[in-house]
Scaffold this motif. Structure first.
Motif, mmCIF file in Angstrom:
data_model
loop_
_atom_site.group_PDB
_atom_site.id
_atom_site.type_symbol
_atom_site.label_atom_id
_atom_site.label_comp_id
_atom_site.label_asym_id
_atom_site.label_seq_id
_atom_site.Cartn_x
_atom_site.Cartn_y
_atom_site.Cartn_z
ATOM 1 N N PHE A 1 0.827 -1.211 0.000
ATOM 2 C CA PHE A 1 0.000 0.000 0.000
ATOM 3 C C PHE A 1 0.868 1.270 0.000
ATOM 4 O O PHE A 1 0.657 2.184 -0.797
ATOM 5 N N ILE B 1 2.674 1.689 -3.387
ATOM 6 C CA ILE B 1 1.782 2.170 -4.459
ATOM 7 C C ILE B 1 1.463 3.652 -4.266
ATOM 8 O O ILE B 1 1.506 4.450 -5.204
ATOM 9 N N THR B 2 1.153 4.023 -3.010
ATOM 10 C CA THR B 2 0.811 5.433 -2.733
ATOM 11 C C THR B 2 1.963 6.355 -3.095
ATOM 12 O O THR B 2 1.775 7.367 -3.780
ATOM 13 N N LEU C 1 2.420 6.508 -6.939
ATOM 14 C CA LEU C 1 1.432 7.353 -7.623
ATOM 15 C C LEU C 1 1.670 8.827 -7.335
ATOM 16 O O LEU C 1 1.528 9.681 -8.224
#
Lengths: 352, 78
Positions: free
Chosen positions: B10, B13-14, B17
């Motif tokens: 998580f 990915i955060t 992005l």
């Protein structure tokens, strides 16, 4: 677990792609959007049905005693004078390039010495009428050309001083007795900080500039955003900033590689449509409308935000009718608002 | 163990992005080049005042020779 992960991923994606906060002030403190210090203007006084007296879709109308001064941006003649009953006294500035012509005029201003002035960015010159000579032989426009080495786009004149914005490296141009100087930086907005000054000058190209009646200060309100700037012209030959308020940053795509380097989002809220000034106050007609919602009715505003000459928000007049331009009448202490929808009407609101 | 793996996933990915988002905003050179190509393809499309929607502001665009044109209107991203 998978469900939680999916939700977390959606939140993470949304967070990482969210846009920056555009309003520098919280909405409840922002005079463009809040109801704080709001006063409803209900003292509806006079309505002049312009259509009935043969004036159609004007851009701005100034009432001076029994005289109506009409700017028609799209008309065959840009500035015309009428009696209140519709009798035409004179029409000037036929559309075109050249002597005695007018091409692109966004607004006009009548000062306390009865000098009507407007800037024609198509012919690169200030146009002035001395209303004290109205009715006399030889009454007509006088022209003051601005230097064309740099492109001046919006300007105001008081005495021999011309303040302008345009395609400059700096925010303002100051022309005095043939001498041209440039002052101050463009508004600092994080999303546009990396852009060149050319692009910033295009981004902030549409302005209404009005000089205080005593000639010591001026206000510059941006038509495509909520940026309003109050500056001092004292001491002579300089411009110093008193305050710059970014009440709504423009929402636009800025790319030097495009044929249209600045393109405003259809969701951008249009800014200040017109500004009038008195010795005490700045009256700024604010639109706050987006093209996506209002289309051809975008150029109307229902609130006049009043600032003092230090840039403090004094109060906001909430209008019963949306106006496309306004004019302040000192003698009557009134605001005249113009609407062209559905018909052209000039509406007077008496101020307290 | 699962929780730790998901947490790491998580966070990665955060951050990824966010990094992509920031990079795209700060340096749009690549996008500019792609846009240039697209615009070059559309060179013959009618431009000019049609791009300026009529309201009382000021619209600036460049003609095919790269000269700035100034006219009344609103330069909209449509």
């Amino acid at each position: 677990m998978k469900k939680i992960l999916s939700i977390l991923l959606v939140i993470a994606f949304g967070y990482s792609c969210s846009d920056e906060v555009r309003n520098t002030k919280p909405k409840e403190q922002n005079p463009l959007f809040s109801m704080s210090r709001a006063v409803s203007l209900n003292k509806l006084d006079t309505r002049i049905n312009l259509k009935e007296i043969g004036i159609y879709n004007p851009t701005k109308v100034i009432k001076k005693d029994s005289l109506l001064i009409v700017l028609d941006r799209d008309g065959l003649n840009k500035i015309s004078f009428y009696k209140k009953d519709g009798t035409q006294i004179g029409k000037y500035l036929p559309t075109g390039l050249g002597e005695n012509n007018g091409l692109y005029i966004l607004t006009m201003h009548l000062d306390e010495k009865d000098i009507l002035s407007a800037y024609d960015f198509g012919n690169n010159r200030m146009v002035e009428f001395d209303l004290k000579q109205l009715g006399q032989a030889g009454f007509g426009p006088t022209f003051t050309p601005v230097p064309t080495d740099k492109r001046h786009l919006c300007a105001a004149k008081s005495g021999n001083t011309i303040v302008s914005t345009g395609m400059f490296d700096k925010r303002y141009g100051l022309l005095e007795n043939g001498k041209e100087e440039f002052f101050l930086d463009y508004p600092k907005i994080p999303s546009f900080r990396d852009n060149k000054t050319t692009e910033q000058s295009i981004l902030f190209a549409s302005n209404i500039i009005k000089i205080k009646p005593d000639g010591t200060k001026f206000v510059c309100a941006n038509m495509q955003s909520g940026v309003i700037d109050v500056c001092s012209l004292i001491p002579c030959n300089t411009i110093t900033r008193i305050t710059e308020q970014n009440l709504y940053s423009p929402k636009a795509t800025v790319k030097s590689t495009r044929r249209k380097p600045v393109a405003y989002s259809t969701d951008n809220l249009l800014g200040f449509l017109d500004v009038e000034v008195s010795d005490e106050y700045i009256y700024a007609l604010y639109s706050g409308r987006s093209y996506s919602k209002y289309k051809d009715q975008i150029g109307y505003g229902e609130r006049i935000v009043v600032f003092d000459w230090e840039g403090n928000h004094v109060h906001t007049y909430l209008l019963g009718n949306p106006f496309t331009s306004i004019s302040f009448c000192k003698e009557e202490n009134a605001i005249y608002g113009l609407t062209n929808h559905p018909n052209s009407v000039l509406i007077k609101y008496a101020l307290d | 163990m699962k929780k730790i793996i998901f947490s790491i996933l998580f966070i990665t990915i955060t951050l990824g992005l966010t990094l992509v988002n920031v990079t795209l905003r700060k340096d749009d050179t690549n996008i500019d080049i792609k846009l240039k190509n697209i615009e070059a393809l559309g060179e013959n499309e009618p431009g000019g005042p049609d791009q300026c929607y009529v309201i009382g502001t000021l619209c600036i665009y460049y003609d095919t020779q790269g000269n700035p044109i100034f006219c009344p209107g609103l330069a909209l991203d449509i």
